[in-house]
Design a protein around this motif. Structure first.
Motif, mmCIF file in Angstrom:
data_model
loop_
_atom_site.group_PDB
_atom_site.id
_atom_site.type_symbol
_atom_site.label_atom_id
_atom_site.label_comp_id
_atom_site.label_asym_id
_atom_site.label_seq_id
_atom_site.Cartn_x
_atom_site.Cartn_y
_atom_site.Cartn_z
ATOM 1 N N GLY A 6 43.580 4.752 23.774
ATOM 2 C CA GLY A 6 42.979 3.596 23.291
ATOM 3 C C GLY A 6 42.204 2.780 24.116
ATOM 4 N N MET A 7 40.596 2.759 24.014
ATOM 5 C CA MET A 7 39.633 2.277 24.484
ATOM 6 C C MET A 7 39.507 1.057 25.055
ATOM 7 S SD MET A 7 37.443 4.458 24.650
ATOM 8 C CE MET A 7 35.783 5.365 25.026
ATOM 9 N N HIS A 8 40.406 0.156 24.837
ATOM 10 C CA HIS A 8 40.518 -1.679 24.832
ATOM 11 C C HIS A 8 41.478 -1.607 25.876
ATOM 12 C CE1 HIS A 8 36.341 -1.631 22.553
ATOM 13 N NE2 HIS A 8 37.239 -0.279 21.530
ATOM 14 N N THR A 9 42.294 -1.252 26.539
ATOM 15 C CA THR A 9 43.072 -0.415 27.444
ATOM 16 C C THR A 9 43.230 -1.319 29.348
ATOM 17 O OG1 THR A 9 43.958 1.382 27.246
ATOM 18 C CG2 THR A 9 44.617 -0.362 25.703
ATOM 19 N N ARG A 10 43.749 -1.897 29.900
ATOM 20 C CA ARG A 10 43.163 -2.169 30.697
ATOM 21 C C ARG A 10 43.498 -0.482 31.572
ATOM 22 N NH1 ARG A 10 42.976 -5.450 35.217
ATOM 23 N NH2 ARG A 10 44.091 -5.004 36.633
ATOM 24 N N ARG A 11 44.585 0.575 31.455
ATOM 25 C CA ARG A 11 44.493 1.677 31.757
ATOM 26 C C ARG A 11 43.597 2.615 31.743
ATOM 27 N NH1 ARG A 11 50.197 3.924 29.212
ATOM 28 N NH2 ARG A 11 48.779 2.383 27.440
ATOM 29 N N ALA A 12 42.836 2.368 30.569
ATOM 30 C CA ALA A 12 41.363 2.721 29.933
ATOM 31 C C ALA A 12 40.391 2.654 30.258
ATOM 32 C CB ALA A 12 41.138 2.490 28.590
ATOM 33 N N LEU A 13 40.344 1.468 31.320
ATOM 34 C CA LEU A 13 39.455 1.182 32.092
ATOM 35 C C LEU A 13 39.470 1.899 33.323
ATOM 36 C CD1 LEU A 13 36.642 -1.117 32.240
ATOM 37 C CD2 LEU A 13 38.635 -2.840 33.188
ATOM 38 N N LEU A 14 40.648 1.766 33.820
ATOM 39 C CA LEU A 14 41.158 2.846 35.462
ATOM 40 C C LEU A 14 40.092 3.678 35.560
ATOM 41 C CD1 LEU A 14 41.747 1.780 38.254
ATOM 42 C CD2 LEU A 14 44.156 2.508 37.432
ATOM 43 N N LEU A 15 41.185 4.617 34.131
ATOM 44 C CA LEU A 15 40.574 5.697 33.567
ATOM 45 C C LEU A 15 38.682 5.820 33.747
ATOM 46 C CD1 LEU A 15 43.196 6.872 30.826
ATOM 47 C CD2 LEU A 15 42.803 8.155 33.354
ATOM 48 N N GLY A 16 38.243 5.280 32.573
ATOM 49 C CA GLY A 16 37.195 4.330 33.517
ATOM 50 C C GLY A 16 36.228 5.008 34.741
ATOM 51 N N ILE A 17 36.902 4.287 35.663
ATOM 52 C CA ILE A 17 36.074 3.817 36.562
ATOM 53 C C ILE A 17 36.262 5.615 37.528
ATOM 54 C CG2 ILE A 17 36.928 3.558 38.704
ATOM 55 C CD1 ILE A 17 37.132 0.386 37.751
ATOM 56 N N CYS A 18 37.302 6.440 36.984
ATOM 57 C CA CYS A 18 37.767 7.187 38.056
ATOM 58 C C CYS A 18 36.560 8.203 36.986
ATOM 59 C CB CYS A 18 39.320 7.794 37.651
ATOM 60 S SG CYS A 18 40.510 6.821 38.139
ATOM 61 N N SER A 19 36.321 8.403 35.773
ATOM 62 C CA SER A 19 35.929 9.713 35.518
ATOM 63 C C SER A 19 34.604 9.188 36.041
ATOM 64 C CB SER A 19 35.509 9.347 33.434
ATOM 65 O OG SER A 19 34.949 9.861 33.177
ATOM 66 N N ALA A 20 33.825 8.303 35.490
ATOM 67 C CA ALA A 20 32.349 7.722 36.646
ATOM 68 C C ALA A 20 31.832 8.097 38.117
ATOM 69 C CB ALA A 20 32.336 6.165 36.053
ATOM 70 N N LEU A 21 33.261 7.872 38.683
ATOM 71 C CA LEU A 21 33.410 8.291 39.673
ATOM 72 C C LEU A 21 33.465 9.890 40.890
ATOM 73 C CD1 LEU A 21 35.943 6.200 41.663
ATOM 74 C CD2 LEU A 21 33.675 6.155 42.011
ATOM 75 N N LEU A 22 34.589 10.567 39.397
ATOM 76 C CA LEU A 22 33.969 12.026 39.137
ATOM 77 C C LEU A 22 32.416 12.564 38.803
ATOM 78 C CD1 LEU A 22 37.660 13.572 37.688
ATOM 79 C CD2 LEU A 22 36.705 13.729 40.360
ATOM 80 N N LEU A 23 32.280 11.943 37.793
ATOM 81 C CA LEU A 23 31.050 11.914 37.653
ATOM 82 C C LEU A 23 29.669 12.084 38.753
ATOM 83 C CD1 LEU A 23 30.671 11.220 33.927
ATOM 84 C CD2 LEU A 23 30.550 13.334 34.653
ATOM 85 N N THR A 24 30.386 10.571 39.463
ATOM 86 C CA THR A 24 28.785 10.388 40.528
ATOM 87 C C THR A 24 29.064 11.339 41.373
ATOM 88 O OG1 THR A 24 28.982 8.137 40.121
ATOM 89 C CG2 THR A 24 28.440 8.458 42.259
ATOM 90 N N ALA A 25 30.716 11.814 41.499
ATOM 91 C CA ALA A 25 30.693 13.273 43.200
ATOM 92 C C ALA A 25 30.114 14.499 42.301
ATOM 93 C CB ALA A 25 31.970 13.297 42.778
ATOM 94 N N ALA A 26 30.111 14.154 40.985
ATOM 95 C CA ALA A 26 30.215 15.783 40.881
ATOM 96 C C ALA A 26 27.949 15.729 40.911
ATOM 97 C CB ALA A 26 29.909 15.960 39.481
ATOM 98 N N CYS A 27 27.468 14.866 40.580
ATOM 99 C CA CYS A 27 26.203 14.470 41.078
ATOM 100 C C CYS A 27 25.309 14.571 42.449
ATOM 101 C CB CYS A 27 25.129 13.340 40.312
ATOM 102 S SG CYS A 27 25.234 13.515 38.412
ATOM 103 N N ALA A 28 26.342 14.222 43.671
ATOM 104 C CA ALA A 28 25.809 13.988 44.434
ATOM 105 C C ALA A 28 26.722 15.891 45.309
ATOM 106 C CB ALA A 28 27.056 13.089 45.389
#
Length: 137
Positions: free
Chosen positions: A67-89
């Protein structure tokens, strides 16, 4: 349109969203396996980029499943964005150290610029999501 028809429409949309999330997880997992084979089996360092990039896809699929509107989903979104940032680096480092990333006829600089743009956007997105997460406490 009566209440039963409306519920049927929502149920179909929910099932489609779950199928799409499961497909994203499956395809991203296949790419992670390919990246690991490239990294470990063939010794190609570009496999690290592929593995990290598509690991973010797995996390995004899980985020959609819970579910996109849960607190856990937001935490997973942070992890995903950080992984994509790492991939670009990783891609920036690979291109600047001379690892050939480009397709035939393309310049190495194009991959570096694209990775830099991704680094800025995904890095900024992870900061925005982190601020949202902290404010929801």
């Amino acid at each position: 349109m009566n209440d039963g028809e409306l519920q049927a429409i929502f149920a179909r949309a929910y099932r489609k969203q779950r199928r799409d999330a499961q497909l994203l997880i499956l395809v991203a997992t296949l790419f992670v396996v390919v990246g690991l084979i490239m990294l470990v089996g063939a010794g190609q360092i570009v496999g690290l980029f592929i593995t990290v990039f598509f690991a973010a896809g797995i996390i995004a699929g899980i985020m959609q499943l819970i579910g996109m509107h849960t607190r856990r989903a937001l935490l997973l979104g942070i992890c995903s964005a950080l992984l994509l940032t790492a991939a670009c680096a990783i891609l920036i480092v690979l291109t600047l150290t001379g690892v050939i990333i480009d397709a035939p006829g393309r310049s190495q600089i194009v991959a570096t610029i694209a990775a830099f743009v991704g680094l800025v956007f995904f890095g900024g997105g992870s900061v925005v999501l982190l601020v949202r997460y902290v404010r929801r406490r």
